[in-house]
Design a protein around this motif. Structure first.
Motif, PDB file in Angstrom:
ATOM      1  N   ASP A 121     -52.164 -27.519 -24.169  1.00  0.00           N
ATOM      2  CA  ASP A 121     -53.572 -27.331 -23.813  1.00  0.00           C
ATOM      3  C   ASP A 121     -54.287 -28.649 -23.561  1.00  0.00           C
ATOM      4  O   ASP A 121     -55.330 -28.676 -22.901  1.00  0.00           O
ATOM      5  N   GLU A 122     -53.764 -29.734 -24.112  1.00  0.00           N
ATOM      6  CA  GLU A 122     -54.384 -31.046 -23.948  1.00  0.00           C
ATOM      7  C   GLU A 122     -53.309 -32.069 -23.567  1.00  0.00           C
ATOM      8  O   GLU A 122     -52.166 -31.980 -24.018  1.00  0.00           O
TER       9      GLU A 122
ATOM     10  N   LEU B 218     -60.068 -39.143 -30.779  1.00  0.00           N
ATOM     11  CA  LEU B 218     -59.050 -38.217 -30.278  1.00  0.00           C
ATOM     12  C   LEU B 218     -58.204 -37.603 -31.394  1.00  0.00           C
ATOM     13  O   LEU B 218     -57.338 -36.764 -31.121  1.00  0.00           O
ATOM     14  N   GLN B 219     -58.453 -37.995 -32.631  1.00  0.00           N
ATOM     15  CA  GLN B 219     -57.623 -37.551 -33.749  1.00  0.00           C
ATOM     16  C   GLN B 219     -57.491 -36.026 -33.852  1.00  0.00           C
ATOM     17  O   GLN B 219     -56.401 -35.518 -34.164  1.00  0.00           O
ATOM     18  N   PRO B 220     -58.551 -35.240 -33.577  1.00  0.00           N
ATOM     19  CA  PRO B 220     -58.394 -33.781 -33.667  1.00  0.00           C
ATOM     20  C   PRO B 220     -57.338 -33.209 -32.730  1.00  0.00           C
ATOM     21  O   PRO B 220     -56.839 -32.101 -32.966  1.00  0.00           O
TER      22      PRO B 220
ATOM     23  N   ALA C  30     -48.545 -46.216 -31.275  1.00  0.00           N
ATOM     24  CA  ALA C  30     -47.243 -45.637 -31.631  1.00  0.00           C
ATOM     25  C   ALA C  30     -47.346 -44.651 -32.785  1.00  0.00           C
ATOM     26  O   ALA C  30     -46.566 -43.693 -32.864  1.00  0.00           O
ATOM     27  N   SER C  31     -48.293 -44.871 -33.679  1.00  0.00           N
ATOM     28  CA  SER C  31     -48.427 -43.993 -34.852  1.00  0.00           C
ATOM     29  C   SER C  31     -49.542 -42.961 -34.686  1.00  0.00           C
ATOM     30  O   SER C  31     -49.865 -42.252 -35.646  1.00  0.00           O
ATOM     31  N   PHE C  32     -50.105 -42.855 -33.508  1.00  0.00           N
ATOM     32  CA  PHE C  32     -51.234 -41.947 -33.271  1.00  0.00           C
ATOM     33  C   PHE C  32     -50.852 -40.494 -33.490  1.00  0.00           C
ATOM     34  O   PHE C  32     -51.559 -39.749 -34.162  1.00  0.00           O
TER      35      PHE C  32
END
Length: 326
Positions: free
Chosen positions: A32-33, A116-118, A144-146
């Motif tokens: 969806d994203e 953008l975390q959600p 890289a850890s996002f």
């Protein structure tokens, strides 16, 4: 603002980017994203130095792929960021999900990733088109850890300016440039580059060997510090055939690895063809400057060299331990 002029190798780099993004969004169309991060977004329109043709910048190429990226973060210094945002809003007035982050991307990326975390589960691609050694390792670490550990890492395509480091470090002068060396350490997150620089300075490493070791070290760090499964580089050359920088790709995804491997193989033949075309155009221009008439304009197809099968052109080798540790 007039479009900035770039060499043919920039056009080729952006074409590879567009080809990959097209496949990236197709592969992730069920999500969806989809997130695209452009850490040195530049100007949306550029111009070919050789032909004066318009070259679409990375931001516009990312905006125009289908299915679309749902979130696009463009990072650029002021005042270029303001001009970039104005140009994007004018060209795509109804496009949502595009945000320009003004300032040093090393400072603004953390805030963008927090926003953008959600949707950190979303497939994510980051284009790091630096000029020299502006990116910091800590920024690459955050990208890289996002995504959560159960997902593959955000993919990254990074300009690694191998042609700049010897000059910036003053390796052939009386003393190395320590201040510039600090930027290299911040970019690589390590001082493991120092043995490469020292042996280049003494002549124990040839320029070609040193370039190989620089790229190998960067790949090694991406794999062993950031945990990427697949990394490899593509060398960009100028019209004279000199190697100017490498584009290093990092992914954990099997599809991403397969797609970019194919594109790098395809690009190897294209790159040499484009170089020959630019060289022919340069020769014609010099002839005209001397008053020598040319019979016809040289087109790209007139200088196409023999092609080699993709599987034989691009065969990535595993990254080796850093030069000083072997």
């Amino acid at each position: 603002m007039a479009a900035k002029k770039w060499g043919w190798w920039t056009r080729h780099k952006l074409q590879i980017l567009q080809d990959y993004l097209t496949e990236f969004v197709k592969a992730s169309k069920r999500a969806d994203e989809r997130i695209y991060l452009d850490l040195f977004a530049g100007w949306p329109e550029n111009q070919s130095r050789e032909t004066n043709e318009l070259i679409l910048g990375s931001a516009r190429r990312a905006i125009e792929v289908e299915p679309p990226f749902t979130r696009i973060g463009l990072f650029e210094l002021e005042p270029k960021a303001r001009r970039l945002e104005q140009a994007i809003r004018q060209a795509y007035p109804n496009r949502s999900g595009v945000k320009v982050f003004p300032g040093d991307c090393n400072t603004t990326v953390p805030a963008a990733l927090h926003q953008l975390q959600p949707i950190s589960w979303a497939p994510t691609f980051a284009f790091v088109d630096q000029f020299d050694s502006e990116i910091k390792w800590s920024t690459l670490q955050q990208i890289a850890s996002f995504r959560p550990a159960k997902y593959t890492k955000a993919e990254m395509w990074i300009l690694f300016a191998t042609g700049m480091y010897p000059r910036g470090l003053n390796l052939h002068g009386e003393g190395m440039n320590a201040r510039y060396g600090d930027t290299i350490t911040e970019m690589l997150g390590s001082e493991e580059w120092i043995p490469i620089a020292q042996d280049t300075r003494t002549g124990d490493l040839s320029p070609a060997e040193a370039r190989d070791e620089w790229v190998n070290l960067f790949r090694w760090r991406l794999e062993n510090d950031l945990g990427y499964q697949h990394t490899y580089g593509f060398t960009m050359k100028n019209t004279g055939g000199q190697e100017i920088y490498d584009m290093v790709f990092a992914t954990d995804h099997r599809a991403g690895n397969k797609i970019m491997s194919h594109l790098y193989g395809k690009a190897a033949g294209e790159h040499e063809d484009m170089r020959r075309h630019a060289l022919a155009l340069r020769r014609d221009e010099r002839a005209r400057d001397k008053g020598i008439a040319t019979l016809f304009d040289v087109g790209p197809r007139m200088v196409t060299g023999s092609r080699i099968a993709n599987s034989r052109i691009y065969q990535p080798e595993p990254a080796r331990p850093p030069y000083g540790a072997r």
